[in-house]
Design a protein around this motif. Structure first.
Motif, PDB file in Angstrom:
ATOM      1  N   TYR A 112       0.911  -1.508  -0.083  1.00 53.71           N
ATOM      2  CA  TYR A 112       0.088  -0.132   0.044  1.00 53.71           C
ATOM      3  C   TYR A 112       0.251   1.019   0.173  1.00 53.71           C
ATOM      4  N   ARG A 113       1.901   1.653   0.447  1.00 50.43           N
ATOM      5  CA  ARG A 113       2.809   2.312   1.158  1.00 50.43           C
ATOM      6  C   ARG A 113       2.334   3.393   1.521  1.00 50.43           C
ATOM      7  N   GLY A 114       2.443   4.707   0.617  1.00 53.47           N
ATOM      8  CA  GLY A 114       2.193   5.726   1.977  1.00 53.47           C
ATOM      9  C   GLY A 114       2.475   6.249   3.531  1.00 53.47           C
ATOM     10  N   LYS A 115       1.231   6.833   4.056  1.00 53.86           N
ATOM     11  CA  LYS A 115       0.931   6.719   4.992  1.00 53.86           C
ATOM     12  C   LYS A 115       0.912   5.302   5.999  1.00 53.86           C
ATOM     13  N   ILE A 116       0.592   4.175   5.300  1.00 59.29           N
ATOM     14  CA  ILE A 116       0.351   3.110   5.958  1.00 59.29           C
ATOM     15  C   ILE A 116       1.451   2.538   6.182  1.00 59.29           C
ATOM     16  N   GLU A 117       2.142   2.291   5.688  1.00 63.73           N
ATOM     17  CA  GLU A 117       3.511   1.956   4.889  1.00 63.73           C
ATOM     18  C   GLU A 117       4.483   2.574   6.301  1.00 63.73           C
ATOM     19  N   THR A 118       4.300   4.295   6.049  1.00 64.15           N
ATOM     20  CA  THR A 118       5.219   4.908   7.422  1.00 64.15           C
ATOM     21  C   THR A 118       4.881   4.478   8.963  1.00 64.15           C
ATOM     22  N   THR A 119       3.333   4.122   8.870  1.00 62.74           N
ATOM     23  CA  THR A 119       3.069   4.235  10.501  1.00 62.74           C
ATOM     24  C   THR A 119       3.578   2.672  10.922  1.00 62.74           C
TER      25      THR A 119
END
Length: 287
Positions: A112-119
């Motif tokens: 998914y990357r993005g915010k999901i990956e960051t979190t």
């Protein structure tokens, strides 16, 4: 038909690569023996591991007690045999649980990357900042020390390792043709991850799991040694090492035999893991 023949040929090459690795074969044999000892502990154990004999306290090796007795008169060999059950149950179960949780988190973050990956990955980074033993002590202090909680504790320690590995492996194959093709025909994300991603990263995860069983067993022994493992009188190798420290001069075998059991088990799984890596990696098996 042709695909079946190709798969059979690949399997033969994999097993051939494993069979050529004598170190891996020795590790596999020793690991199997240890597992069988744990499974058949009630049959192989010459005595009840909890039975005390005040007249045989700290007895040396003899025909009655091959490895001697501890300060409660309990047979050391019997306790080591039964202790293998605890070590293997905790080691294997915690690694499997960590494998499931870590792989799921790593694949979700990588896909998914993005915010999901960051979190997800920043949370993983936070957990990996702590040394394994410190993190395990903290979790055990919250959950308590028993068999189930120890499995959960060590699984939490193992999860970031698998998440990192799964995340990196998924990123390396996410843009390959078969994944892009599945996306283009509208395949759902769970199906893509299950059918196209997981089979292609499972080899690396399996190798890591085999190697990290030894890490989990060592961690359980460390916790038991400081009193945060499965509580006495249940025999565990870590508990036995701790109990043997108080009588190390008079009966060094209590700690030595338990420590050697841990050493041999960890070494066997590490040797097996190296063989599994050679079997799965096409560069190492000459495919």
């Amino acid at each position: 038909m042709e695909e079946t023949l190709i798969m059979q040929s690949q399997r033969r090459k994999m097993w051939s690569a494993f069979a050529r690795n004598r170190t891996a074969l020795i590790g596999a044999v020793v690991a199997i023996i240890i597992v069988l000892v744990a499974v058949f502990a009630p049959v192989l154990s010459p005595y009840d591991p909890l039975a005390q004999d005040s007249y045989a306290r700290l007895a040396p090796s003899s025909e009655a007690h091959w490895l001697g007795t501890d300060d409660f008169g309990r047979d050391i060999l019997s306790r080591i045999i039964w202790g293998s059950r605890v070590s293997l149950i905790i080691g294997i179960s915690s690694v499997l649980l960590g494998l499931l949780a870590g792989t799921l988190l790593g694949m979700i973050a990588g896909y998914y990357r993005g915010k999901i990956e960051t979190t997800i990955m920043r949370g993983i980074d936070v957990l990996m900042c702590f040394p394994d033993l410190i993190l395990a002590i903290a979790v055990t202090a919250v959950l308590g020390a028993n068999l189930v909680n120890l499995i959960i504790t060590i699984a939490i320690v193992m999860t970031p390792r698998f998440a990192r590995l799964a995340h990196g492996s998924l990123l390396s194959i996410k843009e390959r043709e078969y994944v892009v093709a599945a996306q283009s025909i509208g395949a759902r994300v769970p199906r893509i991850l299950r059918k196209h991603v997981l089979p292609n990263i499972f080899g690396e995860l399996l190798v890591a799991a085999t190697l990290w069983v030894g890490v989990a067993i060592r961690l359980e022994a460390n916790l038991a040694f400081i009193g945060l493992g499965v509580q006495p009188p249940t025999p565990t190798w870590g508990n036995m090492i701790r109990e043997g420290v108080d009588v190390l001069i008079n009966a060094p075998g209590i700690s030595i035999y338990s420590g050697l059991s841990i050493l041999v088990t960890i070494l066997a799984f590490n040797m097996l893991g190296d063989g599994v890596r050679d079997m799965i990696d096409p560069r190492l098996r000459g495919a």
